[in-house]
Design an enzyme around this catalytic site. Structure first.
Site, PDB file in Angstrom:
ATOM      1  N   VAL A  14       1.078  -1.199   0.630  1.00  0.00           N
ATOM      2  CA  VAL A  14       0.112  -0.063   0.467  1.00  0.00           C
ATOM      3  C   VAL A  14       1.094   0.942   0.161  1.00  0.00           C
ATOM      4  O   VAL A  14       0.348   2.043  -0.474  1.00  0.00           O
ATOM      5  CB  VAL A  14      -1.035  -0.069   1.092  1.00  0.00           C
ATOM      6  CG1 VAL A  14      -1.615   1.570   1.393  1.00  0.00           C
ATOM      7  CG2 VAL A  14      -1.378  -1.389   1.027  1.00  0.00           C
ATOM      8  N   LYS A 105      -6.228  -1.046  10.158  1.00  0.00           N
ATOM      9  CA  LYS A 105      -7.497  -1.234  10.685  1.00  0.00           C
ATOM     10  C   LYS A 105      -7.491  -1.517  12.734  1.00  0.00           C
ATOM     11  O   LYS A 105      -7.455  -1.233  13.335  1.00  0.00           O
ATOM     12  CB  LYS A 105      -8.193  -1.906  10.021  1.00  0.00           C
ATOM     13  CG  LYS A 105      -8.326  -2.982   9.576  1.00  0.00           C
ATOM     14  CD  LYS A 105      -7.144  -3.601   8.517  1.00  0.00           C
ATOM     15  CE  LYS A 105      -6.690  -4.948   8.662  1.00  0.00           C
ATOM     16  NZ  LYS A 105      -6.090  -5.035   7.192  1.00  0.00           N
ATOM     17  N   GLY A 134     -10.607  -0.343   1.708  1.00  0.00           N
ATOM     18  CA  GLY A 134      -9.757   0.132   0.453  1.00  0.00           C
ATOM     19  C   GLY A 134     -10.166   1.359  -0.428  1.00  0.00           C
ATOM     20  O   GLY A 134     -10.211   2.457   0.778  1.00  0.00           O
ATOM     21  N   ILE A 136     -12.797   2.616  -1.702  1.00  0.00           N
ATOM     22  CA  ILE A 136     -13.796   2.631  -1.246  1.00  0.00           C
ATOM     23  C   ILE A 136     -13.692   3.760  -0.299  1.00  0.00           C
ATOM     24  O   ILE A 136     -14.001   3.203   0.321  1.00  0.00           O
ATOM     25  CB  ILE A 136     -14.975   1.951  -1.392  1.00  0.00           C
ATOM     26  CG1 ILE A 136     -14.621   0.086  -2.286  1.00  0.00           C
ATOM     27  CG2 ILE A 136     -16.380   1.940  -1.028  1.00  0.00           C
ATOM     28  CD1 ILE A 136     -15.156  -0.959  -1.690  1.00  0.00           C
ATOM     29  N   LYS A 205     -12.591  -3.886  10.886  1.00  0.00           N
ATOM     30  CA  LYS A 205     -13.280  -3.126  10.146  1.00  0.00           C
ATOM     31  C   LYS A 205     -15.246  -2.658  10.592  1.00  0.00           C
ATOM     32  O   LYS A 205     -14.574  -1.600  10.544  1.00  0.00           O
ATOM     33  CB  LYS A 205     -13.263  -3.145   8.852  1.00  0.00           C
ATOM     34  CG  LYS A 205     -12.475  -3.531   7.968  1.00  0.00           C
ATOM     35  CD  LYS A 205     -12.311  -4.494   6.845  1.00  0.00           C
ATOM     36  CE  LYS A 205     -10.650  -4.399   6.545  1.00  0.00           C
ATOM     37  NZ  LYS A 205     -10.336  -5.696   4.867  1.00  0.00           N
TER      38      LYS A 205
END
Length: 423
Positions: A14, A105, A134, A136, A205
């Site tokens: 990431v 998270k 991610g 969204i 999450k």
């Protein structure tokens, strides 16, 4: 042009994606937002590791202090994952007057109040849109677009690994073990996949997502969890014959007795908007009392999708004159939670193929106030037969009690699965 100097803690999948997005879209960001993002320092574990990212070696360091103690760096982006040393580094950055952006998270859901309090005390920001789903923008929508609503429920597919596995079992009849192996080969699952397949990743999450949706802290310890390891092709096939699709769902709802929050494999009708979410994609289905039903869908993981959310947070933070904080955390507003929730249920048993079995099971179900919607007996083999029930809405506690008693019947050879059904 506003120039913002950023430091990265980590440059893995990431982090590398975020760096590449900053370089690739530099002109668009400058034109649209009037911001020039300069990544000055990047913390890594190994300077000699080969990376896919274009991040140059000369800005890399193995010392966290090169990022955390640099007065020119005003925003720190954390990509390390896990709780420690992420928590320690984030707190140090916040206490040094640096805004923090994170996709982590685990540290956020476990240490959220502590981190948010530190951010507010130092007048800096804590941004975490990438921590759920991610690429969204689910959390941003809750924070900035749906404030006019009271969110009454949310149901989400927020783990791409398990959705990929369940899709392969459903579409190709793979075993759970083979589908998991394929997910690992494609880089969707870790060598140790426990965090994903146990549902714990989704619990982290859901804690964040539901807390924002309902404006009260929902700790990870309060969320019921069940993973997908016990799911078989038989369950998915029998469910499909009843017009149902199986997903690992995060579910949170307001009820008269409190907020319910749970994570488990769940059947949904084939007509439900979430039933068509396949492969490694994510989606969150929300209901607001003004907007009604709304679904957000897209890639829930990966270098560029998650990196996109991180860079968006960096731009938001750099543009902010003041930072927003979660008032329910600063005021210690705790959720009124309920461990009891209602659902329809799918029950699969292996029973002796003999008269009277169905009557014995129905008697127990009736004793717990459980009404049978349908019952199907599949082909018998070696004196036993699969028996599949769909029952009407009942509390999870009553359902567990009934199943415990049914399992003790001598004519019941196995309770293969009990799976909630969301209509």
């Amino acid at each position: 042009m506003h120039r913002v100097t950023v430091g990265f803690l980590g440059c893995g999948n990431v982090g590398g994606g975020a760096y590449d997005i900053i370089q690739r879209n530099r002109e668009e960001i400058a034109l649209r937002d009037g911001i020039e993002i300069v990544v000055k320092r990047v913390l890594v574990r190994d300077l000699n590791k080969v990376r896919r990212s274009s991040c140059p070696r000369e800005i890399m360091t193995t010392s966290a202090s090169d990022v955390l103690d640099d007065p020119e760096i005003s925003i720190v982006a954390e990509f390390l994952g896990g709780i420690e040393p992420s928590r320690t580094y984030i707190l140090k950055a916040l206490n040094a007057g640096k805004t923090v952006v994170t996709a982590n998270k685990a540290v956020l859901s476990s240490c959220w109040s502590e981190l948010e309090t530190a951010a507010a005390s130092n007048g800096v920001g804590l941004y975490y849109d990438a921590s759920v789903a991610g690429g969204i923008p689910v959390l941003k929508n809750l924070d900035y677009c749906l404030q006019a609503n009271r969110i009454d429920s949310l149901v989400g597919i927020i783990n791409g690994t398990t959705n990929f596995i369940l899709t392969k079992i459903a579409d190709e009849g793979m075993s759970y073990e083979n589908a998991l192996k394929l997910a690992q080969e494609k880089g969707l699952a870790e060598a140790d996949p426990t965090m994903d397949v146990s549902g714990m990743d989704v619990v982290y999450k859901l804690s964040i997502l539901a807390s924002l949706a309902f404006d009260c802290h929902i700790p990870i310890e309060a969320i019921y969890r069940q993973g997908i390891a016990a799911i078989t092709p038989d369950d998915i096939r029998f469910g499909a014959s009843l017009g149902l699709t199986l997903k690992l769902l995060a579910v949170a709802k307001r009820t008269q007795t409190g907020i319910e929050a749970h994570v488990h494999p769940t059947f949904i009708p084939d007509t439900h908007p979430l039933a068509g979410i396949r492969g490694a994609f994510n989606a969150v289905f929300l209901n607001g009392n003004a907007v009604g039903d709304i679904m957000l869908y897209g890639k829930g993981a990966g270098a560029l999708p998650t990196g996109s959310s991180v860079v968006s947070d960096i731009i938001t933070a750099a543009s902010a004159k003041t930072h927003r904080y979660s008032s329910f955390l600063l005021k210690d507003v705790r959720a009124k939670l309920t461990e009891e929730w209602e659902s329809c249920f799918y029950i699969r048993l292996t029973v002796c193929d003999e008269p009277g079995v169905l009557a014995s099971i129905a008697t127990i179900l009736s004793r717990y106030g459980i009404s049978v919607a349908s019952c199907v007996q599949h082909n018998a083999n070696d004196g036993t037969a699969p028996l599949v029930f769909l029952v009407h809405r009942v509390s999870n506690i009553a359902m567990r009690s009934a199943i415990d008693e049914i399992a003790r019947l001598p004519e019941v050879k196995a309770v293969n699965n009990t799976i909630p059904v969301e209509y």
